[in-house]
Design an enzyme around this catalytic site. Sequence first.
Site, mmCIF file in Angstrom:
data_model
loop_
_atom_site.group_PDB
_atom_site.id
_atom_site.type_symbol
_atom_site.label_atom_id
_atom_site.label_comp_id
_atom_site.label_asym_id
_atom_site.label_seq_id
_atom_site.Cartn_x
_atom_site.Cartn_y
_atom_site.Cartn_z
ATOM 1 N N SER A 172 0.691 -1.138 0.011
ATOM 2 C CA SER A 172 0.008 0.060 0.086
ATOM 3 C C SER A 172 0.829 1.516 -0.088
ATOM 4 O O SER A 172 1.564 1.495 -0.934
ATOM 5 C CB SER A 172 -1.090 -0.027 1.254
ATOM 6 O OG SER A 172 -1.728 0.773 1.081
ATOM 7 N N GLU A 186 -12.702 8.891 -11.100
ATOM 8 C CA GLU A 186 -12.637 9.814 -12.253
ATOM 9 C C GLU A 186 -11.727 9.722 -13.463
ATOM 10 O O GLU A 186 -10.998 9.048 -13.264
ATOM 11 C CB GLU A 186 -12.294 11.379 -11.365
ATOM 12 C CG GLU A 186 -13.046 11.620 -10.263
ATOM 13 C CD GLU A 186 -13.150 13.151 -10.032
ATOM 14 O OE1 GLU A 186 -12.657 13.966 -10.896
ATOM 15 O OE2 GLU A 186 -13.385 13.462 -8.772
ATOM 16 N N HIS A 237 -4.270 -0.608 -4.372
ATOM 17 C CA HIS A 237 -5.657 -0.926 -4.070
ATOM 18 C C HIS A 237 -6.296 -0.436 -5.551
ATOM 19 O O HIS A 237 -7.289 0.178 -5.631
ATOM 20 C CB HIS A 237 -6.072 0.126 -3.124
ATOM 21 C CG HIS A 237 -5.480 -0.114 -1.829
ATOM 22 N ND1 HIS A 237 -6.149 -1.144 -0.944
ATOM 23 C CD2 HIS A 237 -4.518 0.549 -0.997
ATOM 24 C CE1 HIS A 237 -5.302 -1.029 0.232
ATOM 25 N NE2 HIS A 237 -4.417 -0.278 0.114
#
Lengths: 291, 291
Positions: free
Chosen positions: B136, B154, B178
């Site tokens: 991460s 987006e 992720h």
Amino acid sequence: MCPAPVADGASRGFIIPIGGGEDRIKEMQIHRRFVELSGGSNASIVVIPTASLLHETGQNYRRIFSRLGAGNVNFLQITRRADCNNPEFSEMLDNATGIFMTGGNQLRLSAILGGTLVAQKIRRRNAEGIPVAGTSAGASIMSEHMVAGGAGNEPPAEGKVSLAPGIGLTNSVIIDQHFTQRNRLGRLLTASSYNPFLIGLGIDEDTAAFIGADNVLEVVGSGTVTVVDASQMTHSSIWDAKPGQALSLLGLRLDVLGEGCRYDLKARIGYPPKDHTVIGALPTANDKNSE
Amino acid sequence: MCPAPVADGASRGFIIPIGGGEDRIKEMQIHRRFVELSGGSNASIVVIPTASLLHETGQNYRRIFSRLGAGNVNFLQITRRADCNNPEFSEMLDNATGIFMTGGNQLRLSAILGGTLVAQKIRRRNAEGIPVAGTSAGASIMSEHMVAGGAGNEPPAEGKVSLAPGIGLTNSVIIDQHFTQRNRLGRLLTASSYNPFLIGLGIDEDTAAFIGADNVLEVVGSGTVTVVDASQMTHSSIWDAKPGQALSLLGLRLDVLGEGCRYDLKARIGYPPKDHTVIGALPTANDKNSE
């Protein structure tokens, strides 16, 4: 279904899938352009609100298109298959200069219209030259192979997209809508991997692909149309992946088309807006790596 | 920062970005492989839990790696820049055979470690051959140019991704994590459009890219690594798009790598798992369209 044959000397009307959530208040550039293509003040637009369960959907679009100057706007109150045999509806489609399918649920649309006179009329009128637009569910239904459902937010995997037969205005693309907003790349990639013949079109909200008779599409709206071309794919794990297992798909081509960009569905090449310079592909990938 | 130089005859250790949310209970194949590369029962693993605000993070990883047979596991309790001068920590890194950076916030990691002896040691030890893994935030920090933040869900647009200097183990990629789960294609595309030299790696949860000294990465885990290669881009609107306006990016290449797939970061080519057949690219896109 396959697209209806286009007569000699005629050319097919625009096919206009819209990604849903298009501006219906401010500029309304997508609807405006659809009204213009339908003939403006001489237009006779027929709205098919069947995908929607909301009673006011047809009326709402009548108001929008009238406000944009369309001469005549009607909607077909089709809520079950029997309605599709209404001779009045048939006549309205015969006289239409533009057809618009609203959002809602594309399986409702395909299950009610599929195999009826209305579906046939839509295909034939489009082959005769009139534009057919559809938003959200109304966009999905346009292709021969339709994305009926599937998970967002997941990597591509067998079974993560469900396909169903669409109305068949085109068989060169498969369309997904609310594309970026609902994170549908995985399901579009899954669909593309089933048969790379299909070009995947991921259409964002407030964005439309105006697909001309020459099979070149142009983007109108505030988002992007993501084009996935798997025809040059060098490897796919689709036939030996377990259901649900993340797929490997190598050698895909991706074009992200903003407003004014075009894409030639036959040549599978994207073009910038006409007033932009093409920067030109760089010689080899390796050269870049030494930067 | 740039990667530390590799001495003649030596070869860099693995760089192992992990997309977050990796299995820490069942097979633990990613952590297991990291422990093996670190020397297994002879390993001396140093965990850097700085990205995390949770006090127990370091201890938790000590437990995981010990359970997987690592000989020796320690963690550096670095919570502010002054901690990075602790000579004990420096010695631990000198003796480490594997380094692991946990998840949390990558700006916390870069702001605390950046420009300190600890950051330098991580780069140098990697150049000397020891593997460095990070999950991460710990994955994002690895590259010279780091994705610090930005919106999911987006389309690509200028300003939709914020970049910051990372720790600089590699400068050929930019890493997002992720990836599918948080719908980060738009921000990775934005980052790639800034400078196509960078290969975008979008790493899913429970998935890792093991980047070898030969700059070939291999995928381990249940998700995919999405590789965006903009080096052959034919058009970008990045320099004249308004902030927030959806970008046009034409001619991108996309590889979706499932478990066992490899990608050569120098040649920019994806390969299937070794026991799979390459299906081979089809001659031309046009041929497919006549199907």
